[in-house]
Enzyme design. Structure first.
Site, short mmCIF file in Angstrom:
data_model
loop_
_atom_site.label_atom_id
_atom_site.label_comp_id
_atom_site.label_asym_id
_atom_site.label_seq_id
_atom_site.Cartn_x
_atom_site.Cartn_y
_atom_site.Cartn_z
N LYS B 60 41.37 36.38 47.25
CA LYS B 60 40.43 37.23 46.55
C LYS B 60 39.04 36.72 46.85
O LYS B 60 38.66 35.63 46.42
CB LYS B 60 40.73 37.16 45.05
CG LYS B 60 39.78 37.90 44.15
CD LYS B 60 40.33 37.87 42.73
CE LYS B 60 39.34 38.41 41.72
NZ LYS B 60 39.92 38.46 40.38
N ASP B 156 41.98 39.17 27.96
CA ASP B 156 42.05 40.47 28.64
C ASP B 156 43.49 40.80 29.01
O ASP B 156 43.79 41.16 30.13
CB ASP B 156 41.16 40.46 29.89
CG ASP B 156 40.87 41.88 30.37
OD1 ASP B 156 41.13 42.82 29.59
OD2 ASP B 156 40.40 42.06 31.49
#
Lengths: 391, 372
Positions: B60, B156
């Site tokens: 990423k 989250d």
């Protein structure tokens, strides 16, 4: 007596003198490339006749003569009065038709190898010109001077070469490097050029391809929209083809068992099992373990959840405020973290504990437990309330 | 890092910068492959280890952010800080972090080829049963429990942050909003957790909360798993609060002492609903069974003090009741190609937003400036 056609005169003993004299006034010069002066063979008889010279005396003779005369080793030049000893190895083709030029070029090459200075090596242009004049005189003496002058010049050249050997070598080496560099640069430029050309060619091809694609699409579109009957027919053809293909594959499939009956076998392959079978083989032992056998309770210091007594004035004050109490700020979490940070890493010897670097949770005594242990920690009721008292 | 001493040993003396050298060393270990997805926040590439090509990873690469020119984006910092401490089967592994030439940060993450829980729930071709729900929820809870045991709040949790590994293991991902437990004097931002999964205390502007916020999110995902659709789906914060009052019973001082003192508290309105009991949950979440509904109720307690902790939830008798959770390797999954795309989409997403495609034209509601 030597034959009349021979260019050499009886007078001069050295080749240099001989050539200089003969070539300009050669009455036989018209004959020289038509007939070998040694064996008198005519070009008419031997079409591929080739004349060779030796840098010793520059007397030309045909390849047949060279082979014939020098096959057995060094021998005297066949020209009358020329006493030079020649070897077969030395013979080469002349680059210039005029052999005096050939000779002069050879001499110049030899001198230039010794007197290899450049203008940049001199203080003034005057010095350089003087140097050039000196070298030119030397060359003149060597090429067209009489015997005495030639000898003297030769001596000078030898002396100079002996005395300045190192200097000459150094300059030569530098030149060589330069040459190499230039060669490399040329090569690079050439490569670059080639690459550019290839790229352009590729781009051109791409452009052409795209253009033709668009064209064919256009044609397809026109064809499809124009005649539905054609399209139908096409589909039919495709279907037919596919059907035949299916038939063929079916045939192959039916033939397969027969083929499989061969006694070819591979050993050592893993047994094919479905996950379900593997699972059954593993057999379910014990009840489900929600923690998967992982226990993170500290083992080296008391758990506050068990003891439940710790006095922290600040925290008590904070916990008396509504904005802490109501949204559920958990003092147990704070205590746990405080304890962990106080004890974390204690009792851990780096080097002994391989997990130290990765785990980073030394004080807690993390360990795997069998599923049986987890069972014992399972409460019968749904929940275990957190006991947290503050004195 | 355990590799540090070896690298230092390898260092030739001075002129080389040891940090740069370490970075290069780290970078050399991974080979970047094809791009799996590109987002506004990050690019995701497939990659593999140089030493062992069988070890697949997702790299990423966080984009240089115009908002944070004088440093790294806080999301990335949070993610690295949290993940480098956590090593658990139900939490995505962070193998390595390195900087590339253009000062971009690259995170080398575990490659999870089977998509996420969201695709799974919405895929019409996938059917799953009570045992599967139990297995997934257990894995999710284990991940959360491990985070909490290590003093990390995820903040989250939602179905598309729950990725599925090749072996079927569910893994908690995207730690872009994570932080460690706050000390009493520190303030925490209430603007965290994607709206549908946000607990009431955050809507009411709490600045001192606990791991209970993550547990609420787990409860919401649990409920969503049961019915294959999100339960409370408000379009904005106000609507969400209204819906919470209506669906879960009026949030008042009676069920949650002192709730009206919270800064952004909004009352239930004229006809308050009565508190929800176990019967309500059994009626609405039948696939979970009685025990499951009890656990769901415990995770969705309005008062965070009475909500279960992750650890307590894992000790619940639901896990021992029939049916037994499905073994991970037998869990249903979506076709691999789509799943990989989804994983890439999940990784490149900015933390804290519902869905990039749907919300791409809407300004971001979440303010991370206040989130510390």
């Amino acid at each position: 007596m030597p034959p009349k056609s021979l260019p050499a005169r009886s007078g001069p003993t050295t080749a240099a003198a001989a050539v200089t004299e003969t070539t300009p006034n050669g009455p036989s010069s018209t004959n020289s490339d038509e007939m070998c002066p040694v064996c008198k063979t005519l070009r008419y008889l031997n079409k591929d006749m080739l004349f060779l010279i030796s840098p010793e005396c520059y007397h030309p003779m045909c390849t047949v003569c060279v082979d014939r005369l020098f096959e057995t080793g060094p021998a005297q030049c066949p020209y009358a009065g020329c006493l030079k000893t020649l070897r077969r190895k030395q013979f080469r083709e002349a680059f210039f038709g005029d052999l005096s030029i050939e000779r002069e070029v050879d001499i110049r090459r030899r001198v230039a190898a010794v007197f290899n200075k450049r203008e940049s090596d001199f203080e003034t242009l005057r010095d350089y010109n003087d140097y050039l004049e000196m070298v030119e005189c030397l060359i003149f003496d060597l090429t067209s001077g009489d015997e005495v002058a030639r000898q003297k010049a030769e001596g000078k050249l030898m002396d100079w070469e002996r005395q300045h050997k190192e200097e000459i070598e150094a300059i030569k080496r530098a030149r060589g490097d330069e040459k190499e560099l230039r060669r490399v640069r040329m090569q690079q430029e050439k490569d670059e050029e080639r690459r550019r050309r290839e790229m352009m060619a590729k781009e051109d091809a791409e452009e052409r391809r795209q253009k033709s694609n668009v064209m064919s699409e256009l044609i397809d579109a026109v064809a499809n929209s124009g005649n539905a009957g054609d399209a139908e027919r096409e589909v039919k053809i495709i279907l037919k083809k596919r059907g035949r293909h299916n038939d063929a594959s079916a045939g192959a499939g039916s033939g397969a068992p027969g083929a499989g009956a061969t006694n070819l076998s591979i050993r050592g392959l893993k047994k094919a099992t479905t996950p379900m079978e593997r699972l059954k083989a593993r057999e379910r032992k014990g009840p489900y373990s929600p923690f998967q056998g992982l226990r993170l309770a500290p083992s080296r210091y008391p758990q506050l959840e068990d003891k439940g007594v710790y006095h922290h004035i600040d925290l008590e004050r904070f916990m008396s405020y509504e904005e802490y109490k109501v949204p559920g700020y958990d003092p147990a979490e704070f205590y746990k973290r405080a304890m962990f940070e106080a004890f974390g890493g204690l009792g851990l010897v780096i080097g002994e504990d391989e997990d130290a670097g990765t785990g980073g949770r030394g004080g807690r005594g993390e360990r795997e437990e069998g599923e049986g242990t987890v069972k014992s920690e399972t409460p019968s009721s749904g929940l275990v309330p957190v006991k947290m008292e503050v004195e | 890092m355990s590799t540090t001493p070896e690298i230092i040993k390898l260092l030739p003396p001075p002129p080389l910068d040891p940090l740069e050298l370490m970075n290069e060393e780290e970078k050399r270990k991974w080979i970047k492959g094809k791009k799996l997805g590109e987002g506004t926040y990050a690019n995701v590439f497939l990659g593999h280890s140089r030493s062992d090509p069988a070890v697949k990873v997702a790299i990423k690469k966080i984009k240089v952010n115009k908002e944070f020119t004088d440093g790294m984006p806080p999301d990335a910092v949070r993610e690295v800080k949290a993940l480098q401490e956590l090593n658990h089967p139900n939490i995505i592994r962070l193998y390595s972090v390195f900087a590339s030439k253009d000062q971009n940060l690259s995170l080398v993450l575990e490659f999870l080829p089977r998509g996420d829980l969201e695709t799974l729930m919405f895929d019409q071709n996938v059917t799953y049963n009570a045992a599967d729900i139990k297995a997934w929820t257990a894995m999710m809870l284990r991940g959360v429990w491990f985070c909490h045991e290590n003093f990390v709040l995820h903040r989250d949790i939602k179905p598309n942050n729950l990725l599925i590994g090749a072996d079927g293991e569910l893994k908690l991902a995207d730690f872009g909003l994570a932080r460690s437990f706050a000390d009493p004097h520190q303030l925490m931002s209430p603007n965290v957790i994607t709206r549908w999964y946000r607990p009431p205390e955050l809507f009411f502007g709490a600045r001192h909360y606990s791991g209970a916020v993550d547990v609420w999110s787990v409860g919401m995902v649990f409920a969503q798993l049961a019915n294959r659709r999100a339960w409370i789906t408000g379009g904005n914060d106000t609507e969400m609060v209204t819906l919470l009052h209506r669906e879960l019973g009026a949030i008042t001082d009676d069920v949650w002492p002192g709730v009206s003192t919270l800064p952004h508290y909004v009352g239930p309105g004229p006809n308050p609903e009565k508190p929800r009991d176990l019967q309500f949950y059994i009626h609405n979440f039948r696939p979970l069974g009685t025990e499951g509904c009890h656990l769901l109720m415990q995770t969705l307690m309005l008062d965070p003090k009475t909500r279960v902790t992750a650890k307590q939830a894992l000790q619940h008798k639901y896990w021992f009741a029939d049916p037994r959770p499905t073994p991970t390797e037998l869990l249903p999954h979506v076709p691999d190609k789509r799943a990989v795309e989804k994983m890439a989409a999940d990784l490149k997403r900015r933390p804290g937003v519902v869905d990039e495609d749907r919300g791409s034209k809407v300004a971001r509601k979440l303010d991370f400036g206040a989130a510390r």
